[in-house]
Design a protein around this motif. Structure first.
Motif, PDB file in Angstrom:
ATOM      1  N   GLU A 140      72.368  17.990 -70.863  1.00 18.22           N
ATOM      2  CA  GLU A 140      73.793  18.338 -70.900  1.00 18.22           C
ATOM      3  C   GLU A 140      74.118  19.366 -69.809  1.00 18.22           C
ATOM      4  O   GLU A 140      75.119  19.246 -69.100  1.00 18.22           O
ATOM      5  CB  GLU A 140      74.155  18.896 -72.282  1.00 18.22           C
ATOM      6  CG  GLU A 140      75.647  19.106 -72.445  1.00 18.22           C
ATOM      7  CD  GLU A 140      76.025  19.834 -73.741  1.00 18.22           C
ATOM      8  OE1 GLU A 140      75.135  20.226 -74.512  1.00 18.22           O
ATOM      9  OE2 GLU A 140      77.240  20.023 -73.950  1.00 18.22           O
ATOM     10  N   VAL A 141      73.224  20.363 -69.651  1.00 17.45           N
ATOM     11  CA  VAL A 141      73.487  21.385 -68.628  1.00 17.45           C
ATOM     12  C   VAL A 141      73.442  20.754 -67.239  1.00 17.45           C
ATOM     13  O   VAL A 141      74.325  20.976 -66.398  1.00 17.45           O
ATOM     14  CB  VAL A 141      72.448  22.533 -68.695  1.00 17.45           C
ATOM     15  CG1 VAL A 141      72.783  23.617 -67.678  1.00 17.45           C
ATOM     16  CG2 VAL A 141      72.378  23.127 -70.089  1.00 17.45           C
ATOM     17  N   ASP A 182      73.858  17.601 -66.398  1.00 16.36           N
ATOM     18  CA  ASP A 182      74.983  16.686 -66.186  1.00 16.36           C
ATOM     19  C   ASP A 182      76.271  17.450 -65.925  1.00 16.36           C
ATOM     20  O   ASP A 182      77.135  17.009 -65.176  1.00 16.36           O
ATOM     21  CB  ASP A 182      75.197  15.793 -67.427  1.00 16.36           C
ATOM     22  CG  ASP A 182      74.115  14.723 -67.537  1.00 16.36           C
ATOM     23  OD1 ASP A 182      73.349  14.558 -66.561  1.00 16.36           O
ATOM     24  OD2 ASP A 182      74.024  14.072 -68.595  1.00 16.36           O
ATOM     25  N   THR A 183      76.403  18.611 -66.551  1.00 19.78           N
ATOM     26  CA  THR A 183      77.668  19.351 -66.443  1.00 19.78           C
ATOM     27  C   THR A 183      77.712  20.212 -65.179  1.00 19.78           C
ATOM     28  O   THR A 183      78.711  20.227 -64.466  1.00 19.78           O
ATOM     29  CB  THR A 183      77.846  20.274 -67.677  1.00 19.78           C
ATOM     30  OG1 THR A 183      77.595  19.511 -68.846  1.00 19.78           O
ATOM     31  CG2 THR A 183      79.243  20.839 -67.739  1.00 19.78           C
ATOM     32  N   TYR A 184      76.637  20.944 -64.932  1.00 19.53           N
ATOM     33  CA  TYR A 184      76.670  21.915 -63.832  1.00 19.53           C
ATOM     34  C   TYR A 184      75.866  21.460 -62.611  1.00 19.53           C
ATOM     35  O   TYR A 184      75.893  22.137 -61.580  1.00 19.53           O
ATOM     36  CB  TYR A 184      76.123  23.266 -64.313  1.00 19.53           C
ATOM     37  CG  TYR A 184      77.051  23.964 -65.283  1.00 19.53           C
ATOM     38  CD1 TYR A 184      78.152  24.684 -64.828  1.00 19.53           C
ATOM     39  CD2 TYR A 184      76.829  23.891 -66.658  1.00 19.53           C
ATOM     40  CE1 TYR A 184      79.003  25.331 -65.714  1.00 19.53           C
ATOM     41  CE2 TYR A 184      77.680  24.529 -67.548  1.00 19.53           C
ATOM     42  CZ  TYR A 184      78.762  25.245 -67.082  1.00 19.53           C
ATOM     43  OH  TYR A 184      79.610  25.873 -67.957  1.00 19.53           O
ATOM     44  N   GLN A 233      76.376  30.253 -70.274  1.00 19.46           N
ATOM     45  CA  GLN A 233      77.129  29.542 -69.242  1.00 19.46           C
ATOM     46  C   GLN A 233      77.684  30.529 -68.223  1.00 19.46           C
ATOM     47  O   GLN A 233      77.761  30.239 -67.042  1.00 19.46           O
ATOM     48  CB  GLN A 233      78.256  28.752 -69.874  1.00 19.46           C
ATOM     49  CG  GLN A 233      77.746  27.652 -70.794  1.00 19.46           C
ATOM     50  CD  GLN A 233      78.864  26.725 -71.200  1.00 19.46           C
ATOM     51  OE1 GLN A 233      79.427  26.020 -70.382  1.00 19.46           O
ATOM     52  NE2 GLN A 233      79.191  26.729 -72.479  1.00 19.46           N
ATOM     53  N   GLU A 264      83.930  28.018 -68.223  1.00 17.08           N
ATOM     54  CA  GLU A 264      82.810  27.346 -68.879  1.00 17.08           C
ATOM     55  C   GLU A 264      83.127  25.880 -69.119  1.00 17.08           C
ATOM     56  O   GLU A 264      84.208  25.555 -69.609  1.00 17.08           O
ATOM     57  CB  GLU A 264      82.497  28.060 -70.202  1.00 17.08           C
ATOM     58  CG  GLU A 264      82.131  29.505 -69.953  1.00 17.08           C
ATOM     59  CD  GLU A 264      81.710  30.250 -71.205  1.00 17.08           C
ATOM     60  OE1 GLU A 264      81.651  29.636 -72.272  1.00 17.08           O
ATOM     61  OE2 GLU A 264      81.418  31.448 -71.068  1.00 17.08           O
ATOM     62  N   LEU A 265      82.192  25.015 -68.794  1.00 18.13           N
ATOM     63  CA  LEU A 265      82.474  23.583 -68.865  1.00 18.13           C
ATOM     64  C   LEU A 265      81.902  22.917 -70.108  1.00 18.13           C
ATOM     65  O   LEU A 265      82.263  21.799 -70.435  1.00 18.13           O
ATOM     66  CB  LEU A 265      81.890  22.882 -67.619  1.00 18.13           C
ATOM     67  CG  LEU A 265      82.408  23.399 -66.274  1.00 18.13           C
ATOM     68  CD1 LEU A 265      81.643  22.758 -65.120  1.00 18.13           C
ATOM     69  CD2 LEU A 265      83.896  23.117 -66.137  1.00 18.13           C
ATOM     70  N   MET A 266      80.981  23.607 -70.784  1.00 16.12           N
ATOM     71  CA  MET A 266      80.405  23.019 -72.006  1.00 16.12           C
ATOM     72  C   MET A 266      80.960  23.759 -73.214  1.00 16.12           C
ATOM     73  O   MET A 266      81.328  24.929 -73.097  1.00 16.12           O
ATOM     74  CB  MET A 266      78.879  23.186 -72.017  1.00 16.12           C
ATOM     75  CG  MET A 266      78.188  22.355 -70.981  1.00 16.12           C
ATOM     76  SD  MET A 266      76.394  22.600 -70.829  1.00 16.12           S
ATOM     77  CE  MET A 266      75.904  23.851 -71.924  1.00 16.12           C
ATOM     78  N   SER A 269      87.972  21.014 -74.267  1.00 19.39           N
ATOM     79  CA  SER A 269      86.734  20.876 -75.038  1.00 19.39           C
ATOM     80  C   SER A 269      86.778  19.584 -75.848  1.00 19.39           C
ATOM     81  O   SER A 269      87.768  19.314 -76.527  1.00 19.39           O
ATOM     82  CB  SER A 269      86.567  22.063 -75.989  1.00 19.39           C
ATOM     83  OG  SER A 269      85.570  21.752 -76.937  1.00 19.39           O
ATOM     84  N   ASP A 270      85.709  18.812 -75.757  1.00 24.25           N
ATOM     85  CA  ASP A 270      85.706  17.587 -76.563  1.00 24.25           C
ATOM     86  C   ASP A 270      84.955  17.799 -77.875  1.00 24.25           C
ATOM     87  O   ASP A 270      84.711  16.885 -78.633  1.00 24.25           O
ATOM     88  CB  ASP A 270      85.122  16.400 -75.771  1.00 24.25           C
ATOM     89  CG  ASP A 270      83.762  16.729 -75.199  1.00 24.25           C
ATOM     90  OD1 ASP A 270      83.251  17.836 -75.486  1.00 24.25           O
ATOM     91  OD2 ASP A 270      83.202  15.890 -74.474  1.00 24.25           O
TER      92      ASP A 270
END
Ligand code: MSP
Length: 630
Positions: A308-309, A311-313, A336, A506-508, A550-551
């Motif tokens: 997840e990290v 893929d996100t950052y 984050q 923050e993206l997550m 945020s999902d």
């Protein structure tokens, strides 16, 4: 030079998390560095699949241990492949060749007089797969390593004569590099000085393990999982089999987490002494990661998922963060915010902007052709300082200090950036000092190229992009030329896109706020007074909405029979359509300290039951809002 580098083999009772990624990325960086330097490297990773813990985890899921191991082992392999980990071999302890080597090892140790039969009576921690004497336990029954309850075991067992090796082990620790970092070595030494007991190395109370050699005719016994696991390092090199490649063994580096240092720095060298094999050059132990200051655990739901990290950052930023954030050997914290700060200042500013500036300046001043002829004439001091930091970087990596390695490389980038700021090439050009201006561009291009070469083991794609932009090669030749001989080269600059974009927020989704971070295990017993500290109330959901950006999070307004409704943020968006919850009664932990989640105040926690999916807890019949649960 031949070099063998290993990660621990990972238990298949858990999917990969940040701790696994950390060890693997450190090893990958070292393996890539040694190859860059020209070494012939064998890099090993894999999965540890036997033992009571795995047998029980499989059973709980209604699977056979092998089915279960196949599934999780494949997840580790897939993640390392996706991350481009440059391992040479992925070992599974259920592989037939490994079983054979383990049995051969057992036979050899038996022949050497180091194995005898007896009976084990004592405590066993299934979670750590480790035996403990009564005086080592916490509160008379809990594991001193993980805090979980141990089990009393009384069974026939073969023992390894560990006590016999105490003095030889202490002698080995006199060697400077054998256990790193030094502080950790001292802990190992005091453990050994405290006295070593012989080690039980077979079990009879379960089946999921490697059988003993046939000649022994002991069908009830399986090998102790740590003996089986440690031997993986030898089976991967073909030890005692036809296809031996033990040449790598003489130069071995094991990277492990601090929790498994005892197995690698005490039991393992003793096994090797019994086999009459050379000992590893170094066993290096790193610290543990927490998340936002809280210990990670499945029950808290705050385990950092490396995929997840990445893929996100971005994988490269994640690798950089892991390697740079903590001094090797110390515990580190993932947040984050800390990751974003490093991306914005070190990757985007210090590194990315430097490349863009070189490309910009060279297109303005020298038609993209960067000629290094005059660098020494004008900037020998800067070259000299950079050389000192490069040498220091090499020393740091030799000491297995990837964070200091990167820090030294950033000092070289700082020299490059500071030199531009100091001499202002645009003013040099204005004053017709063209040679000085061009030499300045060439200086910083050379410094960046040196950094890129040394950065390539840690951030292979970023380094390659820099090399492509400035048209130079990253390989052993350029390493020798630019790093070892400190030669200057010429470049041709090409247009490029920014290496790293700045990240604003923050993206997550944040980790769940956990009051229960002191709870050591699900099974830990508490007193009724402890439970009474929790005020759980029933309330009606008045509003429920998604949170922008945020999902995972939902924002609730809940009537708990108080003056005004409470606002509560909960990470359950995956499981519920917000509008479907309005009017429902739920249970809320009402005296949880308020906290900000994703910039929104959260004044409590909605309780739910998890079994792979998630269901909110309510009451059988409608009750008054504010009713106490107890
Ligand atoms: N199977 C054994 C190792 C056998 S090696 C012959 C084992 N496996 S493990 O999957 O539980 O742990 C593997 C590695 O992950 C260990 O080095 C451990 O220290 C590391 N980590 C597990 N959790 C961690 C963190 N939270 N932070 C950093 N690393 C941690 O032990």
């Amino acid at each position: 030079m031949k070099k063998f580098i290993t990660t621990p083999i990972y238990y298949v009772n858990d999917i990969p998390h940040i701790g696994h990624a950390y060890t693997t990325i450190i090893c990958d960086t070292l393996a890539r560095f040694y190859r860059l330097r020209g070494d012939d490297v064998f890099f090993l990773t894999g999965t540890d699949e036997h033992g009571q813990k795995i047998e029980e985890a499989a059973k709980a899921r209604g699977k056979s241990p092998k089915e279960y191991a196949d599934e999780i082992s494949a997840k580790f392999k897939a993640l390392w492949d996706e991350f481009g980990i440059s391992y040479d071999h992925f070992i599974r302890t259920t592989d037939e060749y490994h079983k054979l080597t383990s049995q051969n090892v057992f036979t050899k140790m038996l022949k050497n007089g180091d194995i005898y039969k007896g009976e084990y009576e004592g405590s066993y921690c299934v979670s750590c797969e480790s035996f403990f004497a009564a005086n080592q336990l916490i509160d008379d029954e809990c594991c001193p390593d993980c805090g979980k309850k141990t089990r009393l075991v009384k069974e026939e067992s073969y023992f390894f004569a560990l006590s016999k090796y105490q003095d030889r082990l202490l002698k080995w620790y006199e060697n400077d590099k054998c256990v790193l970092p030094k502080g950790k070595k001292n802990e190992v030494i005091s453990f050994v000085k405290g006295g070593l007991k012989d080690l039980s190395i077979t079990r009879t109370s379960f089946e999921w393990g490697i059988k003993l050699p046939k000649e022994l005719n002991e069908p009830k016994h399986v090998m102790y999982v740590w003996l089986d696991a440690l031997v993986n390092y030898l089976s991967a090199l073909g030890y005692t089999r036809d296809e031996e490649r033990m040449e790598y063994w003489n130069n071995t580096l094991h990277i492990v987490g601090k929790d498994i240092l005892r197995f690698h720095a005490v039991y393992w060298p003793a096994f090797l002494m019994s086999l009459d094999l050379p000992l590893p050059v170094s066993v290096a132990a790193h610290g543990w990661w927490t998340r936002d200051g809280v210990k990670m655990s499945k029950s808290l739901g705050n385990v950092v998922n490396p995929k997840e990290v990445a893929d996100t950052y971005g994988l490269e930023a994640f690798r950089y963060f892991l390697l740079r954030e903590v001094p090797f050997g110390q515990d580190g914290d993932f947040s984050q915010r800390a990751l974003i700060d490093r991306i914005n200042s070190e990757l985007s500013n210090d590194l990315g902007n430097l490349l863009s500036r070189i490309v910009g300046m060279s297109s303005k001043y020298c038609d993209n052709i960067i000629d290094s002829t005059n660098v020494n004439k004008f900037y020998s001091n800067e070259l000299e300082s950079a050389k000192i930091h490069i040498n220091q970087a090499l020393i740091s990596l030799d000491e297995i200090s990837p964070n200091r390695y990167l820090e030294e490389l950033w000092k070289v980038l700082n020299i490059a950036n500071a030199t531009i700021a100091k001499y202002e090439p645009w003013n040099l050009v204005k004053n017709n000092k063209f040679d000085e201006a061009n030499a300045l561009v060439a200086l910083v291009a050379n410094l960046l190229a040196r950094v890129a070469i040394l950065l390539s083991p840690a951030m292979p794609q970023t380094a390659q992009k820099i090399a492509d932009t400035l048209e130079f090669e990253i390989n052993t030749n350029s390493y020798n030329e630019l790093i070892i001989n400190s030669n200057l080269i010429n470049f041709k600059a090409n247009a490029t896109t920014p290496l790293f974009a700045k990240i604003e927020h923050e993206l997550m989704a944040p980790a769940p706020v956990a009051k229960i971070d002191e709870i050591k295990s699900k099974d830990e017993e508490i007193k009724i007074d402890d439970f009474k500290k929790c005020v759980i109330k029933v309330g009606t959901i008045l509003e429920c909405d998604n949170i922008e950006g945020s999902d995972k999070l939902l924002k609730f307004k809940i009537d708990l029979g108080e003056d005004k409704p409470r606002q509560i943020i909960s990470g359950i968006a995956k499981y519920y359509e917000p509008k479907s919850l309005i009017g429902k009664q739920v249970c809320v932990l009402a005296n949880l300290k308020p906290a900000k989640i994703f910039k929104h105040l959260s004044e409590g926690m909605i309780l739910s039951a998890e079994d792979g999916s998630l269901t909110l807890l309510g009451t059988h019949a409608s009750v008054k809002n504010g009713a106490i649960v107890g």
